[in-house]
Design a protein around this motif. Structure first.
Motif, PDB file in Angstrom:
ATOM      1  N   MET A   1       0.843  -1.195   0.000  1.00 23.70           N
ATOM      2  CA  MET A   1       0.000   0.000   0.000  1.00 23.70           C
ATOM      3  C   MET A   1       0.877   1.243   0.000  1.00 23.70           C
ATOM      4  O   MET A   1       1.814   1.350   0.749  1.00 23.70           O
ATOM      5  CB  MET A   1      -0.918  -0.003   1.231  1.00 23.70           C
ATOM      6  N   THR A   2       0.548   2.194  -0.883  1.00 16.31           N
ATOM      7  CA  THR A   2       1.314   3.431  -0.944  1.00 16.31           C
ATOM      8  C   THR A   2       0.976   4.309   0.252  1.00 16.31           C
ATOM      9  O   THR A   2      -0.039   4.098   0.937  1.00 16.31           O
ATOM     10  CB  THR A   2       0.997   4.202  -2.233  1.00 16.31           C
ATOM     11  N   PHE A   3       1.814   5.324   0.468  1.00 15.48           N
ATOM     12  CA  PHE A   3       1.565   6.240   1.592  1.00 15.48           C
ATOM     13  C   PHE A   3       0.222   6.934   1.428  1.00 15.48           C
ATOM     14  O   PHE A   3      -0.551   7.064   2.366  1.00 15.48           O
ATOM     15  CB  PHE A   3       2.686   7.274   1.685  1.00 15.48           C
ATOM     16  N   THR A   4      -0.097   7.357   0.199  1.00 16.74           N
ATOM     17  CA  THR A   4      -1.356   8.060  -0.043  1.00 16.74           C
ATOM     18  C   THR A   4      -2.549   7.173   0.262  1.00 16.74           C
ATOM     19  O   THR A   4      -3.517   7.599   0.892  1.00 16.74           O
ATOM     20  CB  THR A   4      -1.431   8.536  -1.505  1.00 16.74           C
ATOM     21  N   ALA A   5      -2.458   5.907  -0.175  1.00 17.91           N
ATOM     22  CA  ALA A   5      -3.553   4.982   0.089  1.00 17.91           C
ATOM     23  C   ALA A   5      -3.709   4.737   1.579  1.00 17.91           C
ATOM     24  O   ALA A   5      -4.826   4.700   2.106  1.00 17.91           O
ATOM     25  CB  ALA A   5      -3.303   3.659  -0.644  1.00 17.91           C
ATOM     26  N   THR A  17       1.878   7.759  13.333  1.00 14.49           N
ATOM     27  CA  THR A  17       2.551   6.485  13.082  1.00 14.49           C
ATOM     28  C   THR A  17       2.789   6.282  11.598  1.00 14.49           C
ATOM     29  O   THR A  17       3.876   5.855  11.180  1.00 14.49           O
ATOM     30  CB  THR A  17       1.715   5.316  13.631  1.00 14.49           C
ATOM     31  N   LEU A  18       1.783   6.605  10.782  1.00 10.30           N
ATOM     32  CA  LEU A  18       1.941   6.474   9.333  1.00 10.30           C
ATOM     33  C   LEU A  18       3.018   7.425   8.811  1.00 10.30           C
ATOM     34  O   LEU A  18       3.819   7.055   7.952  1.00 10.30           O
ATOM     35  CB  LEU A  18       0.615   6.761   8.630  1.00 10.30           C
ATOM     36  N   VAL A  19       3.028   8.642   9.345  1.00  7.76           N
ATOM     37  CA  VAL A  19       4.039   9.612   8.935  1.00  7.76           C
ATOM     38  C   VAL A  19       5.430   9.127   9.328  1.00  7.76           C
ATOM     39  O   VAL A  19       6.383   9.201   8.544  1.00  7.76           O
ATOM     40  CB  VAL A  19       3.755  10.993   9.557  1.00  7.76           C
ATOM     41  N   GLN A  20       5.549   8.590  10.555  1.00  6.48           N
ATOM     42  CA  GLN A  20       6.840   8.075  11.010  1.00  6.48           C
ATOM     43  C   GLN A  20       7.318   6.941  10.115  1.00  6.48           C
ATOM     44  O   GLN A  20       8.494   6.880   9.735  1.00  6.48           O
ATOM     45  CB  GLN A  20       6.746   7.585  12.455  1.00  6.48           C
ATOM     46  N   GLU A  21       6.416   6.029   9.768  1.00  3.23           N
ATOM     47  CA  GLU A  21       6.795   4.899   8.912  1.00  3.23           C
ATOM     48  C   GLU A  21       7.259   5.381   7.541  1.00  3.23           C
ATOM     49  O   GLU A  21       8.209   4.833   6.970  1.00  3.23           O
ATOM     50  CB  GLU A  21       5.623   3.936   8.768  1.00  3.23           C
ATOM     51  N   ARG A  39      12.859  19.374   7.571  1.00  4.90           N
ATOM     52  CA  ARG A  39      12.120  20.622   7.727  1.00  4.90           C
ATOM     53  C   ARG A  39      10.620  20.341   7.777  1.00  4.90           C
ATOM     54  O   ARG A  39      10.069  19.732   6.849  1.00  4.90           O
ATOM     55  CB  ARG A  39      12.450  21.580   6.587  1.00  4.90           C
ATOM     56  N   GLU A  40       9.994  20.773   8.851  1.00  7.05           N
ATOM     57  CA  GLU A  40       8.577  20.479   9.066  1.00  7.05           C
ATOM     58  C   GLU A  40       7.700  20.983   7.922  1.00  7.05           C
ATOM     59  O   GLU A  40       6.820  20.266   7.442  1.00  7.05           O
ATOM     60  CB  GLU A  40       8.104  21.105  10.379  1.00  7.05           C
ATOM     61  N   VAL A  41       7.924  22.207   7.481  1.00  5.51           N
ATOM     62  CA  VAL A  41       7.072  22.804   6.450  1.00  5.51           C
ATOM     63  C   VAL A  41       7.158  22.007   5.147  1.00  5.51           C
ATOM     64  O   VAL A  41       6.140  21.679   4.528  1.00  5.51           O
ATOM     65  CB  VAL A  41       7.458  24.276   6.205  1.00  5.51           C
ATOM     66  N   ALA A  42       8.389  21.687   4.740  1.00  8.53           N
ATOM     67  CA  ALA A  42       8.584  20.958   3.483  1.00  8.53           C
ATOM     68  C   ALA A  42       7.971  19.560   3.562  1.00  8.53           C
ATOM     69  O   ALA A  42       7.323  19.094   2.611  1.00  8.53           O
ATOM     70  CB  ALA A  42      10.065  20.873   3.152  1.00  8.53           C
ATOM     71  N   LEU A  43       8.176  18.878   4.689  1.00  2.24           N
ATOM     72  CA  LEU A  43       7.633  17.525   4.834  1.00  2.24           C
ATOM     73  C   LEU A  43       6.114  17.544   4.945  1.00  2.24           C
ATOM     74  O   LEU A  43       5.442  16.633   4.454  1.00  2.24           O
ATOM     75  CB  LEU A  43       8.255  16.841   6.054  1.00  2.24           C
ATOM     76  N   SER A  44       5.569  18.569   5.576  1.00  3.13           N
ATOM     77  CA  SER A  44       4.112  18.703   5.662  1.00  3.13           C
ATOM     78  C   SER A  44       3.512  18.821   4.265  1.00  3.13           C
ATOM     79  O   SER A  44       2.501  18.184   3.951  1.00  3.13           O
ATOM     80  CB  SER A  44       3.728  19.935   6.493  1.00  3.13           C
ATOM     81  N   ALA A  45       4.158  19.636   3.424  1.00  6.91           N
ATOM     82  CA  ALA A  45       3.677  19.809   2.052  1.00  6.91           C
ATOM     83  C   ALA A  45       3.842  18.527   1.245  1.00  6.91           C
ATOM     84  O   ALA A  45       2.959  18.136   0.477  1.00  6.91           O
ATOM     85  CB  ALA A  45       4.427  20.958   1.381  1.00  6.91           C
ATOM     86  N   LEU A  46       4.970  17.863   1.436  1.00  2.00           N
ATOM     87  CA  LEU A  46       5.252  16.639   0.686  1.00  2.00           C
ATOM     88  C   LEU A  46       4.264  15.522   1.022  1.00  2.00           C
ATOM     89  O   LEU A  46       3.759  14.822   0.128  1.00  2.00           O
ATOM     90  CB  LEU A  46       6.679  16.164   0.984  1.00  2.00           C
ATOM     91  N   LEU A  47       3.961  15.355   2.307  1.00  2.00           N
ATOM     92  CA  LEU A  47       3.118  14.253   2.744  1.00  2.00           C
ATOM     93  C   LEU A  47       1.639  14.630   2.858  1.00  2.00           C
ATOM     94  O   LEU A  47       0.792  13.767   3.064  1.00  2.00           O
ATOM     95  CB  LEU A  47       3.617  13.721   4.095  1.00  2.00           C
ATOM     96  N   GLY A  48       1.342  15.911   2.752  1.00  2.63           N
ATOM     97  CA  GLY A  48      -0.045  16.337   2.797  1.00  2.63           C
ATOM     98  C   GLY A  48      -0.668  16.251   4.179  1.00  2.63           C
ATOM     99  O   GLY A  48      -1.854  15.919   4.314  1.00  2.63           O
ATOM    100  N   VAL A  49       0.128  16.530   5.193  1.00  2.43           N
ATOM    101  CA  VAL A  49      -0.375  16.501   6.571  1.00  2.43           C
ATOM    102  C   VAL A  49       0.044  17.792   7.268  1.00  2.43           C
ATOM    103  O   VAL A  49       0.884  18.534   6.774  1.00  2.43           O
ATOM    104  CB  VAL A  49       0.182  15.286   7.354  1.00  2.43           C
TER     105      VAL A  49
END
Length: 231
Positions: A1-5, A17-21, A39-49
């Motif tokens: 399963m992809t991260f988005t799914a 937990t999903l973000v950590q994984e 960087r929190e901002v960049a990772l937030s944008a990348l992962l959509g959280v």
């Protein structure tokens, strides 16, 4: 399963937990490198959280020894000291031997099929010279062995121990073109011994495999250090 799914489902796991994984997977696959700032901002944008789950994930990664917070500077992917790596390899030799012995005694047809599938994918990664893919599959293979040992405590202990080695493992393959092929051959031999249900041989091969991995790491780092010291 992809991260988005997985993000869309969120059935049995919390968002942090999903973000950590996902961040751990990115570290293991070399998409986040030792010494790199997270960087929190960049990772937030990348992962959509939002940034909250990112911060919680950072704490979990710190507990696993994968990141280090630096006061007034942020969070960085940890740079593992070679002395620490040697200590981990020493403990890992014993754990791998125990895992191998247990797996060979209790493996079933489904377990063998799982291991064969992983090795086939590893072979494809070697043929494609895909270091990131091979590194991830290497961890998947050994994690599967630990899981198939039938001892959840042993599996959990193994996971905590080897997570830190991901900071070094990919480095070996990058600097040694033959390393992936040698590693693949060792994994095939281990699988053959598992299929033969030979506990002593599996344990011995796994112990030797860990020793060889450790030696390759030292060789690569020595070569790299010598090249940088040359005028």
């Amino acid at each position: 399963m992809t991260f988005t799914a997985a993000l869309n489902v969120l059935k049995n796991q919390s968002l942090p937990t999903l973000v950590q994984e996902e961040l751990e997977r990115m570290i293991m696959e070399g998409r986040l490198l030792p010494g790199e700032q997270l960087r929190e901002v960049a990772l937030s944008a990348l992962l959509g959280v939002s940034r909250g789950p990112i911060r919680e994930a950072f704490r979990g990664l710190e507990e696993k020894g994968l990141v280090s917070p630096v006061k007034n500077c942020g969070v960085f992917v940890r740079k593992l000291d070679l002395v620490e790596a040697d200590q981990i390899y020493e403990v890992r030799e014993t754990l791998e031997a125990l895992i191998g012995d247990k797996v060979a005694r209790r493996i079933d047809a489904d377990g063998i099929a799982q291991l064969r599938d992983i090795v086939d994918k590893m072979s494809d990664a070697v043929a494609a010279a895909d270091i990131n893919r091979y590194t991830a599959l290497n961890f998947t293979y050994h994690d599967a062995l630990a899981r198939l040992s039938g001892n959840p405590k042993l599996h959990a202990t193994y996971q905590r121990l080897v997570a830190e080695l991901s900071l070094f493992r990919r480095h070996t393959y990058i600097h040694d073109e033959t390393s992936m092929a040698l590693s693949l051959a060792e994994h095939r031999a281990i699988l053959e011994a598992v299929v033969a249900r030979d506990p002593a041989k599996v344990a011995g091969l796994l112990r030797a495999h860990v020793g060889d991995s450790r030696a390759r790491l030292h060789q690569v780092l020595d070569t790299s250090r010598q090249s940088t010291e040359q005028p």
